[in-house]
Design an enzyme around this catalytic site. Structure first.
Site, PDB file in Angstrom:
ATOM      1  N   SER A  71      -6.420 -14.884  -0.888  1.00 34.62           N
ATOM      2  CA  SER A  71      -6.660 -16.054  -1.749  1.00 34.62           C
ATOM      3  C   SER A  71      -8.139 -16.382  -1.936  1.00 34.62           C
ATOM      4  CB  SER A  71      -5.913 -17.274  -1.201  1.00 34.62           C
ATOM      5  OG  SER A  71      -4.524 -17.089  -1.323  1.00 34.62           O
TER       6      SER A  71
ATOM      7  N   THR B 224      -0.175 -22.017   3.904  1.00 34.38           N
ATOM      8  CA  THR B 224       0.652 -20.833   4.097  1.00 34.38           C
ATOM      9  C   THR B 224       1.325 -20.882   5.463  1.00 34.38           C
ATOM     10  OG1 THR B 224       0.737 -18.428   3.853  1.00 34.38           O
ATOM     11  CG2 THR B 224      -1.250 -19.315   4.886  1.00 34.38           C
TER      12      THR B 224
ATOM     13  N   LYS C 182       3.952 -24.716   5.753  1.00 33.93           N
ATOM     14  CA  LYS C 182       4.412 -25.243   4.446  1.00 33.93           C
ATOM     15  C   LYS C 182       5.396 -26.404   4.599  1.00 33.93           C
ATOM     16  CE  LYS C 182       3.664 -21.041   1.746  1.00 33.93           C
ATOM     17  NZ  LYS C 182       4.233 -20.015   0.884  1.00 33.93           N
TER      18      LYS C 182
ATOM     19  N   ALA D  20      15.462 -15.513   4.673  1.00 34.22           N
ATOM     20  CA  ALA D  20      15.934 -16.896   4.551  1.00 34.22           C
ATOM     21  C   ALA D  20      14.869 -17.894   4.992  1.00 34.22           C
ATOM     22  CB  ALA D  20      17.213 -17.069   5.373  1.00 34.22           C
ATOM     23  N   GLY D  21      13.596 -17.528   4.807  1.00 33.97           N
ATOM     24  CA  GLY D  21      12.505 -18.429   5.179  1.00 33.97           C
ATOM     25  C   GLY D  21      12.004 -19.208   3.966  1.00 33.97           C
TER      26      GLY D  21
ATOM     27  N   GLY E  74       4.213  -8.378  -4.475  1.00 32.93           N
ATOM     28  CA  GLY E  74       3.897  -9.805  -4.435  1.00 32.93           C
ATOM     29  C   GLY E  74       2.601 -10.206  -5.110  1.00 32.93           C
TER      30      GLY E  74
HETATM   31  P1  NAP Z   1       9.141 -17.002   6.942  1.00 32.28           P
HETATM   32  O1  NAP Z   1       9.381 -18.414   6.549  1.00 32.28           O
HETATM   33  O2  NAP Z   1       8.576 -16.660   8.283  1.00 32.28           O
HETATM   34  O3  NAP Z   1      10.545 -16.204   6.736  1.00 32.28           O
HETATM   35  C1  NAP Z   1      10.636 -14.819   6.970  1.00 32.28           C
HETATM   36  C2  NAP Z   1      12.070 -14.348   6.772  1.00 32.28           C
HETATM   37  O4  NAP Z   1      12.121 -12.951   7.046  1.00 32.28           O
HETATM   38  C3  NAP Z   1      13.063 -14.994   7.736  1.00 32.28           C
HETATM   39  O5  NAP Z   1      14.317 -15.077   7.110  1.00 32.28           O
HETATM   40  C4  NAP Z   1      13.104 -14.007   8.894  1.00 32.28           C
HETATM   41  O6  NAP Z   1      14.328 -14.078   9.588  1.00 32.28           O
HETATM   42  C5  NAP Z   1      13.000 -12.691   8.149  1.00 32.28           C
HETATM   43  N1  NAP Z   1      12.412 -11.634   8.957  1.00 32.28           N
HETATM   44  C6  NAP Z   1      11.293 -11.724   9.720  1.00 32.28           C
HETATM   45  N2  NAP Z   1      11.034 -10.534  10.296  1.00 32.28           N
HETATM   46  C7  NAP Z   1      12.040  -9.695   9.917  1.00 32.28           C
HETATM   47  C8  NAP Z   1      12.334  -8.335  10.194  1.00 32.28           C
HETATM   48  N3  NAP Z   1      11.553  -7.584  10.978  1.00 32.28           N
HETATM   49  N4  NAP Z   1      13.434  -7.792   9.633  1.00 32.28           N
HETATM   50  C9  NAP Z   1      14.231  -8.521   8.811  1.00 32.28           C
HETATM   51  N5  NAP Z   1      14.004  -9.812   8.514  1.00 32.28           N
HETATM   52  C10 NAP Z   1      12.910 -10.390   9.055  1.00 32.28           C
HETATM   53  O7  NAP Z   1       8.154 -16.306   5.903  1.00 32.28           O
HETATM   54  P2  NAP Z   1       8.054 -16.572   4.322  1.00 32.28           P
HETATM   55  O8  NAP Z   1       7.033 -17.603   4.059  1.00 32.28           O
HETATM   56  O9  NAP Z   1       9.428 -16.775   3.807  1.00 32.28           O
HETATM   57  O10 NAP Z   1       7.453 -15.186   3.811  1.00 32.28           O
HETATM   58  C11 NAP Z   1       8.251 -14.018   3.751  1.00 32.28           C
HETATM   59  C12 NAP Z   1       7.441 -12.901   3.077  1.00 32.28           C
HETATM   60  O11 NAP Z   1       7.116 -13.280   1.742  1.00 32.28           O
HETATM   61  C13 NAP Z   1       6.104 -12.611   3.788  1.00 32.28           C
HETATM   62  O12 NAP Z   1       5.863 -11.227   3.756  1.00 32.28           O
HETATM   63  C14 NAP Z   1       5.087 -13.312   2.932  1.00 32.28           C
HETATM   64  O13 NAP Z   1       3.831 -12.721   2.973  1.00 32.28           O
HETATM   65  C15 NAP Z   1       5.717 -13.139   1.541  1.00 32.28           C
HETATM   66  N6  NAP Z   1       5.253 -14.184   0.631  1.00 32.28           N
HETATM   67  C16 NAP Z   1       4.593 -13.783  -0.489  1.00 32.28           C
HETATM   68  C17 NAP Z   1       4.134 -14.721  -1.377  1.00 32.28           C
HETATM   69  C18 NAP Z   1       3.404 -14.254  -2.604  1.00 32.28           C
HETATM   70  O14 NAP Z   1       2.764 -15.087  -3.287  1.00 32.28           O
HETATM   71  N7  NAP Z   1       3.480 -12.985  -2.941  1.00 32.28           N
HETATM   72  C19 NAP Z   1       4.340 -16.094  -1.154  1.00 32.28           C
HETATM   73  C20 NAP Z   1       5.052 -16.478  -0.011  1.00 32.28           C
HETATM   74  C21 NAP Z   1       5.489 -15.498   0.880  1.00 32.28           C
HETATM   75  P3  NAP Z   1      14.436 -14.809  11.030  1.00 32.28           P
HETATM   76  O15 NAP Z   1      13.619 -16.074  10.944  1.00 32.28           O
HETATM   77  O16 NAP Z   1      15.896 -15.054  11.162  1.00 32.28           O
HETATM   78  O17 NAP Z   1      13.875 -13.829  12.006  1.00 32.28           O
END
Ligand code: NAP
Length: 268
Positions: free
Chosen positions: A20, A64, A68, A130-131, A238
């Site tokens: 960013s 981030t 959030k 599911a995050g 992304g």
């Molecule tokens: P988060 O709130 O930490 O959620 C992560 C999700 O992935 C949870 O459901 C978690 O399940 C699951 N997970 C974690 N490690 C895993 C693994 N090894 N195998 C399978 N599932 C797994 O994170 P988030 O904010 O949702 O972000 C998720 C992804 O999206 C990240 O890579 C982030 O960089 C990306 N993202 C990109 C943007 C963009 O602008 N491009 C914006 C936001 C996020 P459990 O909690 O049940 O373990």
């Protein structure tokens, strides 16, 4: 927001790896705004003190992982989309009061609707994860008439609790294969593939016509996106979402459009 913020920051933990600052500082330079966008590595314990200090200098910025939801809870006012998502990725102050928005949802919409060639009505979406990012995907899909989501997470309880908030169009399924079956759009909202070439969904499971959207951003395309495209799928990582949520954040802080070309060039 009227006056320029005293500081423009990205709150997260960890946060040093973030792209960013590169594109936000390019946008600031292009607009001639005399501010520097900086990362602030803030632990959960230090969040309240950091927000108090930012309030004193009319601070603004992005949020981030892992803050959030916590920042959303601390906002005096949230936009309707931030309210629905339960998460804030953009904040600013009015007086000393904290305001929050969520531009991740519009970032998802921007990329996903292009991948679906605008045919979002009736879309069949497979959502892995599911995050917070998965919640942003559900907020975007909620606006698509007749669309349906099959949600899979490796830990079922987290999937169940997210799906409950979007139950009119979201069904939790017990396997990736079931999530992906018949999907027109397959979305990875987990960090799988961020640090290596692991695939969040095996290529063999992807329906022939399915578009592939990997929320993960890396300096080079993720293996999943590269291989899916080689197999004939429309696919995006992304980066587009990251740039769009950042551009919309800039509009929120400064009330003007950033130079999206300058932002894109800063990333390449
Ligand atoms: P988060 O709130 O930490 O959620 C992560 C999700 O992935 C949870 O459901 C978690 O399940 C699951 N997970 C974690 N490690 C895993 C693994 N090894 N195998 C399978 N599932 C797994 O994170 P988030 O904010 O949702 O972000 C998720 C992804 O999206 C990240 O890579 C982030 O960089 C990306 N993202 C990109 C943007 C963009 O602008 N491009 C914006 C936001 C996020 P459990 O909690 O049940 O373990």
């Amino acid at each position: 927001m009227s006056a320029l913020p005293g500081r423009l920051v990205l709150l997260g933990h960890p946060v040093a790896h973030s792209a960013s600052p590169r594109f936000q500082n390019a946008a600031l330079r292009a607009a001639g705004i005399p501010l520097h966008y900086e990362t602030l590595d803030v632990t959960v314990e230090a969040l309240d003190a950091t927000l108090q200090a930012l309030a004193l200098v009319n601070g603004a910025g992005n949020v981030t992982i892992p803050h959030k939801e916590a920042v959303a809870a601390r906002c005096v006012r949230r936009t309707p989309v931030a309210e629905r998502c339960g998460a804030v990725n953009v904040f600013w102050h009015e007086g000393h009061e904290l305001f929050g928005d969520n531009t991740d949802v519009a970032g998802v919409e921007f990329v996903a609707s292009a991948l679906l060639q605008r045919r979002t009505a009736g879309a069949r979406v497979a959502l892995i994860g599911a995050g917070g990012a998965a919640a942003a995907v559900l907020c975007a899909v909620e606006r698509w008439e007749g669309a349906h989501v099959r949600l899979y997470n490796h830990h079922m309880p987290r999937a169940e609790s997210l799906a409950q908030r979007f139950s009119a169009f979201t069904q939790v399924v017990p396997s990736i294969a079931e999530a992906v079956h018949g999907a027109s759009l397959v979305v990875n909202a987990t960090p799988v593939g961020m640090h290596d070439d692991a695939l969040p969904v095996p290529l063999a499971l992807l329906p022939e016509q399915a578009a592939v959207f990997d929320l993960v951003y890396r300096p080079t395309e993720t293996a999943w996106v590269r291989l899916a495209r080689e197999d004939g799928h429309r696919a995006a990582d992304g980066e587009g979402m990251l740039l769009e949520q950042g551009a919309l954040a800039f509009e929120r802080w400064f009330g003007r459009h950033p130079d999206r070309g300058a932002m894109w060039r800063a990333m390449h």
